[in-house]
Write an enzyme that holds these catalytic residues in place. Structure first.
Site, PDB file in Angstrom:
ATOM      1  N   CYS A 158       0.803  -1.223   0.000  1.00  0.00           N
ATOM      2  CA  CYS A 158       0.000   0.000   0.000  1.00  0.00           C
ATOM      3  C   CYS A 158       0.832   1.267   0.000  1.00  0.00           C
ATOM      4  O   CYS A 158       2.013   1.269   0.361  1.00  0.00           O
ATOM      5  CB  CYS A 158      -0.892   0.065   1.230  1.00  0.00           C
ATOM      6  SG  CYS A 158      -2.212  -1.118   1.226  1.00  0.00           S
ATOM      7  N   ASN A 192      -1.137   1.564   5.513  1.00  0.00           N
ATOM      8  CA  ASN A 192      -0.154   0.709   4.880  1.00  0.00           C
ATOM      9  C   ASN A 192       0.456  -0.136   5.979  1.00  0.00           C
ATOM     10  O   ASN A 192       0.855   0.389   7.000  1.00  0.00           O
ATOM     11  CB  ASN A 192       0.915   1.591   4.215  1.00  0.00           C
ATOM     12  CG  ASN A 192       2.119   0.816   3.691  1.00  0.00           C
ATOM     13  OD1 ASN A 192       3.211   1.338   3.647  1.00  0.00           O
ATOM     14  ND2 ASN A 192       1.920  -0.434   3.282  1.00  0.00           N
ATOM     15  N   GLY A 193       0.481  -1.445   5.770  1.00  0.00           N
ATOM     16  CA  GLY A 193       1.055  -2.313   6.784  1.00  0.00           C
ATOM     17  C   GLY A 193       0.150  -3.483   7.082  1.00  0.00           C
ATOM     18  O   GLY A 193      -0.776  -3.777   6.331  1.00  0.00           O
ATOM     19  N   GLY A 197       1.291   0.048  -5.120  1.00  0.00           N
ATOM     20  CA  GLY A 197       0.030  -0.689  -5.235  1.00  0.00           C
ATOM     21  C   GLY A 197      -0.689  -0.314  -6.504  1.00  0.00           C
ATOM     22  O   GLY A 197      -0.961   0.862  -6.730  1.00  0.00           O
ATOM     23  N   TYR A 213      14.259  -2.357  -2.541  1.00  0.00           N
ATOM     24  CA  TYR A 213      13.377  -2.502  -3.692  1.00  0.00           C
ATOM     25  C   TYR A 213      12.086  -1.683  -3.661  1.00  0.00           C
ATOM     26  O   TYR A 213      11.713  -1.097  -4.658  1.00  0.00           O
ATOM     27  CB  TYR A 213      13.023  -3.976  -3.898  1.00  0.00           C
ATOM     28  CG  TYR A 213      11.997  -4.195  -4.975  1.00  0.00           C
ATOM     29  CD1 TYR A 213      12.350  -4.110  -6.321  1.00  0.00           C
ATOM     30  CD2 TYR A 213      10.666  -4.452  -4.660  1.00  0.00           C
ATOM     31  CE1 TYR A 213      11.393  -4.291  -7.318  1.00  0.00           C
ATOM     32  CE2 TYR A 213       9.711  -4.624  -5.665  1.00  0.00           C
ATOM     33  CZ  TYR A 213      10.078  -4.550  -6.980  1.00  0.00           C
ATOM     34  OH  TYR A 213       9.149  -4.715  -7.963  1.00  0.00           O
TER      35      TYR A 213
END
Lengths: 480, 480, 480, 480
Positions: free
Chosen positions: D10, D113-114, D38, D255
């Site tokens: 996310c 996010n997470g 995302g 990345y």
């Protein structure tokens, strides 16, 4: 949105199979690899034992060819593919290719890249004889001429060669008759066209990258003026129109072609690196970092860095999710495309003297924007280096460099340009060196830089509204 | 899905305005009112001071013409509109109309309803002279012929009239040159075409309902063979091709036309009521209720009830949310369309002797299905009454009654048909009475019932795959 | 566009199969037959051995459920379906049903028709206990209450019954637990709900027409207050909440339900014919023709004609291609819908005295428009006859008759109304007679006519913007 | 298609404006710059003086947010945005964010996010208290907990802080109440979250590149455990949960994050170059050229080349028109994506010893494919160098590294891997050096390499079908 670059107007592909290949699938895949040559519309035509089916529409290859469209095209023995760039005023759907016609001797499909300089003359002559036209496309003119010649001669390959007596200008084309696939390139070889094999089947493509991307073997370029025919008897070459002086578009090496293509035995990627090297020699400058404008300036930047000894670095990050989105073409989306397309790597740039390598400047707008971004990020000096001479003349051979009005080099001196884009200096590659990057011994067209056209061109491009009367509107999907 | 009915193949509309009208909007609205004449594709062409713009695509008028498409068409002085029914094997997008062409004297747009019987002959002749064809549409043949004639004469209206010397068959068409609107109807007047005014502007339409639906005034039918021209000098009629024996399609009265249209001074609704009355006289039966197959059998059922004295009632309820949905054309949706399209009103039917009035039987499949529904709901007797004679012959004049194979009346006796559909009796309207429902003194084409074609027709419709080689696939929206 | 009619807000369907049925397909088909009860959005939920899958979206059933959506739903043992009408201010996608939730005892899906009068009270109470809400839908309130009750009791059917102790208002609902299908109707039975079988599987539907349309057998209405459970042990009925005085919506008979439905042993079609007959007795007038406003006034017009002896006729033709098009919802398309929706059959109307039968008048706008069309077509007199009393009070039970402001009968006297719509006279069906059309002995809710609400209602519907804070926007297809 | 990379799940964005900004437009633009985090779905919620509007759907930002959607969102004072990656089994539309709820104290929107490690425990506890859940999203759990805490305390910012006492795991979130914008990061700071200003308005974003891309100023990272509130009184920071040991995801540097982002004072681009340099030191090899796997291996390849002295070159050309196309997600399109995505620059590779730099190997499939392409193009040796240690353990903190089964490093020895991908050698960056690339002094989570989880994690991720019962199907556009 298109980063102020000239636009190539088309890419073509053709495949002939004695049954072993899925010609529609291979064409579909190959068009993905030619998409850089045209993003407005695309099409595929297939001959299934003489029954032609065609699907074409506005949009990217991945949009136009969904499962339903591919299923409907079905299987066949021969297929043609085309991708098209359409300037803003020529979005007519009728102009999409391949063009499929029926005439006295059967059916014919044509996909071409290039532009005829005598299209209007031929049209007028045909119309005086009673012809009607349904598109603004040169492919219709070509189809007409081939159809007429076919009535006077015994084979489609002869008809194509005879038609070439009448056609003047740039044309790299693939032609499909019910049972033959033909490739033809104009005697000057303005636009690229090459051949190879895919699973043993002969294929033709605008660029070698398309053949290799689908797992095929690239064989060689089609020679200027050459006509190659594939049918049940194999592959035959006709060279009646060969032998003249070639005039390959220099800008294909500089920008249009994909770096992984090989043209006239020369890798495009290495041609661009070499352009960067030569540029470094011609236009040296003391700096801390060489960087390229992504994506097209990156190869040359590597060359500039290598030749100059200045370290190569990354200064600009391109958002790979922003691009030409056919579906959402509103003002806000265009703004968004520009605004979030590039971001500066501040840590790389702040306090540095930057050599910024790009391949061309048309109007100068994108340059000015990028130079501004770099300044804001703290660059101390910005030296713009361009791997081509300035554009000064319109192109009549299939690109959209149309009018001098928009060319910054026609309106400003070098100093004015430097000031206008906000750089500390600008350096262009000399014509002499630009010509050196091409394949050895290839005759080149550099008219956009010099005004020296290899063949006579019309005084001007037609512009009155009455000369462009038929506007077949862009097809809108359901949401129009 | 289409309830086993023959299909009319087109509807046309044209409007000429000296600026007071929004010609695109009026055409858009009028096409809604002609949608029953064709649901597969539609198009609008506009002349904006000689600059032609056209938008056409597969889909209903409300789908093809969204705000973006209408905005892109813009304003103009003249507009043509077209709706098209496309038989399953002719979905090619290239055939969509209006067809817009450019020729030696400028631009031309054509929208037509009907079918030429000598299209193949003309095509062959033109092709021998070097012509190429891009569609399977008669409109392309017509355009070619008009363009050629225009080279030999001084005005487009003369060219149209001269072209009519060559065209044989059914054609009701509207033609747009840069500054003129022309309506032309074949000398037999097979298909309807009428004129009127909308906000003072002359308009032409396939049916009067289109003119009245948009608030206009219907004036009169175009006469068979008549050519009417609108330009800055006003409206002029040319009657060079008038005077022959007319052959108006009888089935327009029976089924194709909308009930609120008036053709040859006769209301279609009342013609259908009269058909029901005459049918009651010819085919009486003792019953408890007369009901119609919705929607097209309802008018005649009222007439049958009135003439027979048997009470009119409602037996079948049609689901108005089921129809030809362009977007979801899968097998399941087609099944759904049939299965939930009709429901029986059990309370009205149980234990009753029913007269079921329909306008035609083609293959008999829908009849059998409906009779089955009524039986299941408890109907005691079901007497099928049809307001037309049995179809026995193909039509060459613009409908999809193509082949005898599918016609139940060609394969079965009256007794076999009765058994096949499961009815207790079947009665058809006699030809004599069917001809009585039309306007007084109108010459009629009844060839689909009698095989007596008003003009010579080809031995058979072309069917080999090589005669239909070019297939321009149906455009798929984004989701193909 | 919606012809100035009140709108029913929902339709529901449920099916339980011990494997023999394709429950998703049957639900898909049945929703087509309930589409008249809601056209804004629809959904299907399926339990595949306890794994729930759901698909719901804005659009008609034929639009939302394409092949991909149906394939994704797959096979299962139980399915629920829902169609929804959404007033303009409640297009939130989150409100689409069926609502699927997970709670302490597993999963639950709810599809309901109706409206709770104490939803806000329950919500407040739940929120005070820490509950959060994600929709504005009563289905979420119901789900919460059932989930809570399920924690206190041993079965979902007990939980539903206990939940009904808390719910006040109109609710006809189908509920799916992993392995059970439950139907529940509020103790007053405001909204219809019935049961039947399809290929031997028990089904529930808002109306019997949905069961019969898919080839099933209608068995009986669910009783007010009844809970019916289907599981592996068969079908069981619980009547704890039965026995009170029922209050079935009278307007279901007059307008909402489909004519081919049977409610409380009474055919809706015949109820409407009877309304026309009674109206003729109460409001006679000398005239030449009786006609109905299509489609909903046609049944009653037949009844009026029969009772009065005045001939029944057709005066207005409805364009069946114009409707609520989800896809093209622009101003121009709305205008087009209105303008070309109806056309007058001039030949039937000119010089006649017309009785125009309609089922209701809300704002009067459509009436005025139609009376104007008839006048323009030459009608001599127009007598409007309405098969319901005037609307004077808002409905709190699941229709969109929300506010007195828009009701013409609240703002004008009979004389003013007559003048306002331009008729020569207006006659309404008396309440007494309106109540006679319903099934024998059925308790009725006529609060919209009388203000006599069968249960206490809130003083007013909430309107402040802070009470409707969450707006889940209508999902736009790709073209938003 | 996704080149065998782990996926971040996310990205979030939030903006608070005292009227000067168009918050919807800025959020729309910023989401473009977060799209790499995302691509499956995205959403924007706006508070217009307390009235919440939200639009979310499957698709790229440029697809979901057309003009109509943006217009419908309108203007407001606060906006949240979210982009979501959805693993194949979690495409449910209900899980799209921001999640908007109503509770006792008003409305609330959450974008996070997470991943919580105790989500199931909290859910169970809430469900036992009567809660119902409509999604599988942690955002719903978080909303519930905040809503409950808000009932016990006086402000939303206190409620968020108290809620954090209950939440365990990774969460970087932005929260919108009617008049406040709140950012909160978990005490370990697993996922990035930073703040800045755009035209003077405070903004929060997952990465600094989003702020700079829209012309804003990046200020600083949100501290692990920090809560920042923006309202009419300005911006305030709460640090009750700060001070613990941070555990920032090391793979963000390697990345996930965009190279132009800065995290903990460290440029991601330079972190990757440094990874390449360190890798060259650890894993030297004699070679002719260093090249990166585009796009993510290019930065590290520059570093490797610089440190090793081996020339940097280009070996692989990526087709920029091939990508995740939401619209055409058929098997053929997926194949096409893979097959034409990369092409080798033969002239650069033939006869060379290549160092191929990539950032990670998950299953090894893409590596094997690329090594094969290079071999076919004539590479003499291929030495794979990876800028991360091998993945050996699942991630519980918001990426899709779910199961050991798919991890090549869990199934093979170094030698087996080398053979499996067909390389001449493989070298991984050591954990020690990988940790050196991050910002100075930042506590890191390297559990995917080491299995040393910073906090207790569940024994395994839930996999039984009954634990994932609710499947809200992916919304299909009109073409489903």
């Amino acid at each position: 949105m298109n980063m102020d670059k000239p636009q190539e107007e088309c890419g073509v592909f053709g495949i002939y199979s004695a049954a072993q290949c899925d010609v529609v699938k291979e064409t579909f895949l190959a068009l993905h690899a030619l998409q850089h040559r045209g993003q407005e519309s695309c099409g595929i035509a297939v001959s299934d034992d003489g029954v032609f089916r065609v699907q074409k529409d506005h949009g990217l290859v991945s949009q136009v060819f969904g499962q339903r469209a591919l299923d409907a095209l079905g299987r066949g023995m021969i297929a043609l593919g085309h991708v098209r760039y359409a300037p803003g005023d020529e979005l007519e759907r009728a102009n999409d290719q391949p063009l499929v016609i029926r005439y006295a001797k059967g059916s014919l499909a044509v996909a071409m890249n290039g532009a005829l300089v005598n299209a209007y003359d031929i049209k007028n002559e045909l119309q005086t004889g009673g012809a009607i036209f349904q598109t603004n496309s040169n492919a219709e003119v070509v189809s007409y001429v081939i159809a007429r010649e076919r009535l006077k001669t015994g084979s489609i390959e002869d008809a194509v060669q005879n038609a070439m007596d009448h056609l003047q200008g740039a044309y790299s084309m693939v032609i499909m008759s019910p049972h033959k696939l033909i490739a033809a390139r104009d005697p000057h070889g303005f636009r690229p066209l090459c051949m190879g094999t895919v699973e043993g089947c002969p294929v033709f493509a605008s660029e070698s990258c398309a053949i290799e991307s689908i797992g095929g073997e690239f064989i060689r370029d089609i020679r200027p003026g050459e006509v190659v025919v594939c049918d049940e008897n194999g592959v035959r070459s006709f060279t009646k129109h060969c032998g003249g002086k070639s005039a390959f578009c220099l800008f294909e090496y500089i920008y249009f072609a994909r770096p992984d293509s090989v043209i006239e035995q020369t890798s495009v990627h290495f041609a661009r690196r070499r352009a960067g090297e030569l540029l470094a020699g011609e236009n040296p400058v003391a700096a801390d970092m060489v960087c390229g404008v992504p994506d097209s300036g990156l190869d040359a930047a590597l060359g500039y860095a290598a030749a100059s000894g200045i370290p190569y670095g990354v200064a600009l990050i391109k958002n790979k999710y922003v691009g030409r989105t056919f579906i959402q073409d509103t003002q806000l989306h265009r703004e968004a495309s520009v605004q979030v397309k590039l971001n500066v790597l501040k840590a790389a740039v702040a306090g540095k003297r930057i050599v910024l390598v790009d391949d061309s400047i048309v109007r100068g707008t994108t340059c000015r924007y990028i130079v501004g971004l770099l300044r804001k990020a703290g660059a101390k000096e910005i030296h713009l280096r361009v791997t081509a001479p300035p554009f000064r003349f319109p192109c009549f051979f299939g690109t959209d460099i149309r009018s001098k009005e928009h060319l910054i080099a026609c309106r400003m001196s070098r100093e004015e340009m430097t000031a206008s884009v906000g750089a500390d200096s600008i350096g262009f590659l000399s014509l002499e060196n630009a010509r050196r990057i091409a394949g050895n011994g290839v005759g080149l067209c550099d008219a956009c830089f010099t005004g020296q056209y290899p063949i006579p061109v019309p005084e001007k491009l037609p512009t009155s509204k009455y000369e462009q009367k038929i506007i077949q509107l862009e097809v809108a999907p359901r949401n129009n």
